[in-house]
Design an enzyme around this catalytic site. Structure first.
Site, mmCIF file in Angstrom:
data_model
loop_
_atom_site.group_PDB
_atom_site.id
_atom_site.type_symbol
_atom_site.label_atom_id
_atom_site.label_comp_id
_atom_site.label_asym_id
_atom_site.label_seq_id
_atom_site.Cartn_x
_atom_site.Cartn_y
_atom_site.Cartn_z
ATOM 1 N N LEU A 125 -21.330 -47.683 15.981
ATOM 2 C CA LEU A 125 -20.848 -48.252 14.725
ATOM 3 C C LEU A 125 -19.315 -48.185 14.673
ATOM 4 O O LEU A 125 -18.642 -49.175 14.441
ATOM 5 C CB LEU A 125 -21.458 -47.483 13.534
ATOM 6 C CG LEU A 125 -21.002 -47.910 12.145
ATOM 7 C CD1 LEU A 125 -21.436 -49.346 11.844
ATOM 8 C CD2 LEU A 125 -21.571 -46.974 11.066
ATOM 9 N N GLU A 181 -15.265 -47.880 15.288
ATOM 10 C CA GLU A 181 -14.245 -48.418 16.199
ATOM 11 C C GLU A 181 -12.965 -47.631 15.958
ATOM 12 O O GLU A 181 -12.860 -46.894 14.964
ATOM 13 C CB GLU A 181 -14.039 -49.914 15.944
ATOM 14 C CG GLU A 181 -15.313 -50.710 16.239
ATOM 15 C CD GLU A 181 -15.143 -52.221 16.119
ATOM 16 O OE1 GLU A 181 -14.012 -52.690 15.875
ATOM 17 O OE2 GLU A 181 -16.170 -52.912 16.276
ATOM 18 N N GLY A 235 -13.462 -46.256 11.153
ATOM 19 C CA GLY A 235 -14.358 -45.102 11.161
ATOM 20 C C GLY A 235 -15.002 -44.954 9.798
ATOM 21 O O GLY A 235 -16.146 -45.376 9.581
ATOM 22 N N SER A 236 -14.226 -44.443 8.838
ATOM 23 C CA SER A 236 -14.776 -44.290 7.478
ATOM 24 C C SER A 236 -15.089 -45.646 6.854
ATOM 25 O O SER A 236 -15.939 -45.743 5.981
ATOM 26 C CB SER A 236 -13.768 -43.545 6.591
ATOM 27 O OG SER A 236 -13.555 -42.246 7.101
ATOM 28 N N THR A 267 -21.537 -41.099 20.884
ATOM 29 C CA THR A 267 -22.269 -39.940 21.406
ATOM 30 C C THR A 267 -23.295 -40.461 22.418
ATOM 31 O O THR A 267 -24.011 -41.420 22.113
ATOM 32 C CB THR A 267 -22.978 -39.197 20.249
ATOM 33 O OG1 THR A 267 -21.976 -38.730 19.353
ATOM 34 C CG2 THR A 267 -23.804 -38.018 20.755
ATOM 35 N N ARG A 272 -22.317 -2.073 15.954
ATOM 36 C CA ARG A 272 -20.913 -1.691 16.003
ATOM 37 C C ARG A 272 -20.599 -0.623 14.941
ATOM 38 O O ARG A 272 -20.986 -0.775 13.784
ATOM 39 C CB ARG A 272 -20.057 -2.935 15.744
ATOM 40 C CG ARG A 272 -18.581 -2.696 15.646
ATOM 41 C CD ARG A 272 -17.973 -2.461 17.003
ATOM 42 N NE ARG A 272 -16.532 -2.298 16.931
ATOM 43 C CZ ARG A 272 -15.782 -1.956 17.971
ATOM 44 N NH1 ARG A 272 -16.346 -1.742 19.151
ATOM 45 N NH2 ARG A 272 -14.489 -1.831 17.834
ATOM 46 N N GLY A 285 -12.175 -8.549 17.007
ATOM 47 C CA GLY A 285 -11.532 -9.113 18.203
ATOM 48 C C GLY A 285 -12.546 -9.721 19.155
ATOM 49 O O GLY A 285 -12.296 -10.770 19.763
ATOM 50 N N GLU A 341 -20.835 -38.831 11.134
ATOM 51 C CA GLU A 341 -21.872 -39.389 10.214
ATOM 52 C C GLU A 341 -21.312 -39.510 8.803
ATOM 53 O O GLU A 341 -22.014 -39.266 7.818
ATOM 54 C CB GLU A 341 -23.138 -38.520 10.217
ATOM 55 C CG GLU A 341 -23.687 -38.274 11.595
ATOM 56 C CD GLU A 341 -24.877 -39.122 11.964
ATOM 57 O OE1 GLU A 341 -25.448 -39.774 11.086
ATOM 58 O OE2 GLU A 341 -25.213 -39.139 13.155
ATOM 59 N N THR A 345 -17.363 -38.629 7.002
ATOM 60 C CA THR A 345 -16.655 -37.360 6.746
ATOM 61 C C THR A 345 -17.131 -36.789 5.409
ATOM 62 O O THR A 345 -17.744 -37.495 4.602
ATOM 63 C CB THR A 345 -15.136 -37.578 6.669
ATOM 64 O OG1 THR A 345 -14.852 -38.353 5.488
ATOM 65 C CG2 THR A 345 -14.590 -38.286 7.907
HETATM 66 C C1 LIG Z 1 -17.678 -35.899 18.507
HETATM 67 C C2 LIG Z 1 -17.848 -37.174 17.733
HETATM 68 C C3 LIG Z 1 -19.003 -37.931 17.898
HETATM 69 C C4 LIG Z 1 -19.153 -39.135 17.214
HETATM 70 N N1 LIG Z 1 -20.289 -39.891 17.450
HETATM 71 C C5 LIG Z 1 -20.349 -41.144 16.928
HETATM 72 C C6 LIG Z 1 -21.428 -42.023 17.295
HETATM 73 O O1 LIG Z 1 -22.329 -41.670 18.067
HETATM 74 N N2 LIG Z 1 -21.416 -43.290 16.807
HETATM 75 C C7 LIG Z 1 -20.457 -43.746 15.957
HETATM 76 O O2 LIG Z 1 -20.525 -44.891 15.536
HETATM 77 N N3 LIG Z 1 -19.431 -42.929 15.565
HETATM 78 C C8 LIG Z 1 -19.351 -41.648 16.039
HETATM 79 N N4 LIG Z 1 -18.309 -40.815 15.688
HETATM 80 C C9 LIG Z 1 -17.259 -41.333 14.809
HETATM 81 C C10 LIG Z 1 -17.261 -40.679 13.442
HETATM 82 O O3 LIG Z 1 -18.350 -41.117 12.686
HETATM 83 C C11 LIG Z 1 -15.894 -40.988 12.788
HETATM 84 O O4 LIG Z 1 -14.928 -40.203 13.466
HETATM 85 C C12 LIG Z 1 -15.888 -40.672 11.308
HETATM 86 O O5 LIG Z 1 -16.687 -41.575 10.593
HETATM 87 C C13 LIG Z 1 -14.454 -40.717 10.725
HETATM 88 O O6 LIG Z 1 -13.792 -41.869 11.099
HETATM 89 P P1 LIG Z 1 -12.306 -41.755 11.694
HETATM 90 O O7 LIG Z 1 -12.316 -40.740 12.775
HETATM 91 O O8 LIG Z 1 -11.855 -43.114 12.033
HETATM 92 O O9 LIG Z 1 -11.428 -41.161 10.511
HETATM 93 P P2 LIG Z 1 -10.691 -42.009 9.395
HETATM 94 O O10 LIG Z 1 -11.621 -42.982 8.778
HETATM 95 O O11 LIG Z 1 -9.414 -42.515 9.952
HETATM 96 O O12 LIG Z 1 -10.369 -40.877 8.319
HETATM 97 C C14 LIG Z 1 -9.261 -40.006 8.456
HETATM 98 C C15 LIG Z 1 -9.258 -39.073 7.228
HETATM 99 O O13 LIG Z 1 -9.130 -39.860 6.027
HETATM 100 C C16 LIG Z 1 -10.181 -39.539 5.143
HETATM 101 N N5 LIG Z 1 -10.557 -40.737 4.367
HETATM 102 C C17 LIG Z 1 -10.790 -41.993 4.838
HETATM 103 N N6 LIG Z 1 -11.141 -42.815 3.829
HETATM 104 C C18 LIG Z 1 -11.139 -42.059 2.702
HETATM 105 C C19 LIG Z 1 -11.417 -42.325 1.318
HETATM 106 N N7 LIG Z 1 -11.807 -43.544 0.893
HETATM 107 N N8 LIG Z 1 -11.289 -41.302 0.426
HETATM 108 C C20 LIG Z 1 -10.906 -40.067 0.850
HETATM 109 N N9 LIG Z 1 -10.635 -39.759 2.130
HETATM 110 C C21 LIG Z 1 -10.762 -40.742 3.048
HETATM 111 C C22 LIG Z 1 -11.323 -39.074 6.036
HETATM 112 O O14 LIG Z 1 -12.242 -38.260 5.307
HETATM 113 C C23 LIG Z 1 -10.566 -38.288 7.095
HETATM 114 O O15 LIG Z 1 -10.303 -36.988 6.627
HETATM 115 C C24 LIG Z 1 -18.150 -39.592 16.322
HETATM 116 C C25 LIG Z 1 -16.996 -38.813 16.139
HETATM 117 C C26 LIG Z 1 -16.832 -37.625 16.831
HETATM 118 C C27 LIG Z 1 -15.561 -36.836 16.637
#
Ligand SMILES: Cc1cc2nc3c(=O)[nH]c(=O)nc-3n(C[C@H](O)[C@H](O)[C@H](O)COP(=O)(O)OP(=O)(O)OC[C@H]3O[C@@H](n4cnc5c(N)ncnc54)[C@H](O)[C@@H]3O)c2cc1C
Length: 379
Positions: A127, A129, A133-134, A160, A269, A341, A364, A366
């Site tokens: 999903l 890119e 993300g969000s 993943t 401990r 420690g 899934e 944030t």
């Molecule tokens: C180890 C790992 C495995 C993953 N696996 C998958 C997978 O299998 N498939 C897949 O599709 N994705 C996957 N992801 C992606 C993951 O779902 C995204 O990283 C996540 O949704 C956040 O998107 P971003 O990293 O672009 O952060 P951003 O969207 O750039 O957000 C950055 C910050 O801004 C905050 N923020 C953004 N918008 C708002 C808002 N409207 N209000 C308040 N705060 C906001 C966020 O909470 C965050 O703290 C994975 C990520 C990781 C690290």
């Protein structure tokens, strides 16, 4: 100490017993080495599939276990209490099958689901890119219709099981309409033009490969589209409600593992002539950790029971994901504190639990996004 569970049926209690046995025999002995060497344990997923643990919440006639979500999630929790990366993998795999089950035709389900649920085919979910993300509706990866095929071009970040999976559930843009212009496809790993980029170097979950999947004109027959054109984001978001419960269960499992390690250490401990658990300041810290684990478990069980009853559960799923992962972050951090420690070294697993938990507040959706979902429900 194993979590005290009230299972709904004798059969599901047997399933928990089977899972614990398998976890102790096959998973626990391997986790340290796999995490240290960042080795993806493909054979473990085959094993879980053969044991019937990869398709638990799906109907038996399609190769699943016919279990309610309440039971499936507790199995995931048991797995994650020993090996978080495998718990996450089981949840991601279930999520990858969910779209086909929910939106696929009978013919599509019968054709692909049995192998997916039996562990022969491992799934991944594309999903996110790099710039979306969000806000997944900002995605740019395109699927252009050409005759009986779609041609997919773009890059899906953070996948993943990227490069390890046998199939990818891919959301791609079929029109410029923001949220309504996205469709869902089931793409086989051996499709021409599909490659995995170099895996991410992460803070934790080392044995779970995470990579950007590159789509360079990947041709996919139209029969591999799940649901109608434009329905992709709705499918993805519905999957995420279920997936969030999986992550909540994983977080509770890791927190339970951290609590168990902390209690065991605190009983042995000694400081100032007595076991550290007998110092009230530390005993109360452990009590708060236990309360955080129990209450987190209650949130995901509540959401699962709503889902099992066919009731709306989106808000409850977000509450569970938020509470379980925030509680787990606190519990795993406090577990390091309990070990002093020693907790900061790799001689004990608690530093790993703390690193592993951090990402659960991020993927899934944030935890800020969970708050957004919950506040929208309140409105
Ligand atoms: C180890 C790992 C495995 C993953 N696996 C998958 C997978 O299998 N498939 C897949 O599709 N994705 C996957 N992801 C992606 C993951 O779902 C995204 O990283 C996540 O949704 C956040 O998107 P971003 O990293 O672009 O952060 P951003 O969207 O750039 O957000 C950055 C910050 O801004 C905050 N923020 C953004 N918008 C708002 C808002 N409207 N209000 C308040 N705060 C906001 C966020 O909470 C965050 O703290 C994975 C990520 C990781 C690290």
């Amino acid at each position: 100490m194993p979590a005290d569970r009230l299972m709904p049926t004798p059969e599901s209690a047997d399933l928990i017993a089977l899972t614990r046995e398998l976890v102790d025999d096959k998973l626990r002995p391997r986790v340290d080495e796999a995490e240290r060497t960042a080795t993806f344990p493909r054979d473990v997923f085959t094993l879980l599939g053969r044991a019937g643990l990869l398709g638990l919440p799906y109907p038996e006639e399609l190769g699943g276990g016919g279990q309610p979500y309440e039971v499936y999630l507790q199995v995931v929790e048991e797995i994650a209490s020993a090996w978080a990366a495998v718990g996450v993998g089981v949840s991601v795999h279930a999520l990858s099958c969910f779209g086909l089950f929910e939106a696929g035709t009978d013919e599509q389900r019968r054709r692909w689901l049995p192998d997916m649920l039996g562990g022969d085919l491992l799934g991944a979910y594309c999903l996110s890119e790099a710039h979306a993300g969000s806000d997944p509706a900002a995605m740019r990866t395109k699927a252009v219709r050409q005759g009986d095929d779609y041609v997919i071009t773009g890059a899906k970040a953070w996948t993943t099981h990227g490069g390890q999976a046998d199939f990818y559930k891919v959301m791609a843009r079929t029109s410029d309409e923001k949220g309504r212009g996205i469709s869902c496809f089931l793409v086989p790993a051996d499709a021409d033009g599909l490659t995995a980029d170099v895996p991410e170097q992460k803070m934790g979950l080392m044995s779970s490969t995470t990579a950007t999947m590159l789509f360079d004109g990947v041709r996919v027959p139209a029969e591999r589209r799940l649901g109608a054109e434009g329905q992709g984001l709705a499918i993805a978001l519905a999957c995420l409600d279920a997936g969030r419960l999986g992550i909540a269960a994983v977080a509770v499992g890791v927190a339970q593992g951290a609590l168990d390690a902390a209690v065991a250490y605190a009983k042995e401990r000694e400081a100032f002539g007595r076991a550290i658990i007998d110092h009230q300041g530390l005993g109360f810290l452990l009590a708060d950790m236990a309360a955080a684990v129990d209450s987190a478990r209650a949130t995901y069980l509540h959401a699962a029971r709503l889902k099992d009853a066919g009731r709306p559960y989106g808000r409850a799923a977000s509450v569970a994901k938020l509470v379980a992962t925030d509680n787990a972050m606190k519990v795993t951090t406090d577990a390091v504190q309990v070990l002093g420690g020693a907790g900061y070294t790799k001689d004990f697993p608690v530093e790993r639990y703390m690193r592993e938990t951090k990402v659960m507040q991020i993927f899934e959706g944030t935890n800020q996004i969970q708050r957004l979902v919950i506040s929208r429900h309140l409105k």
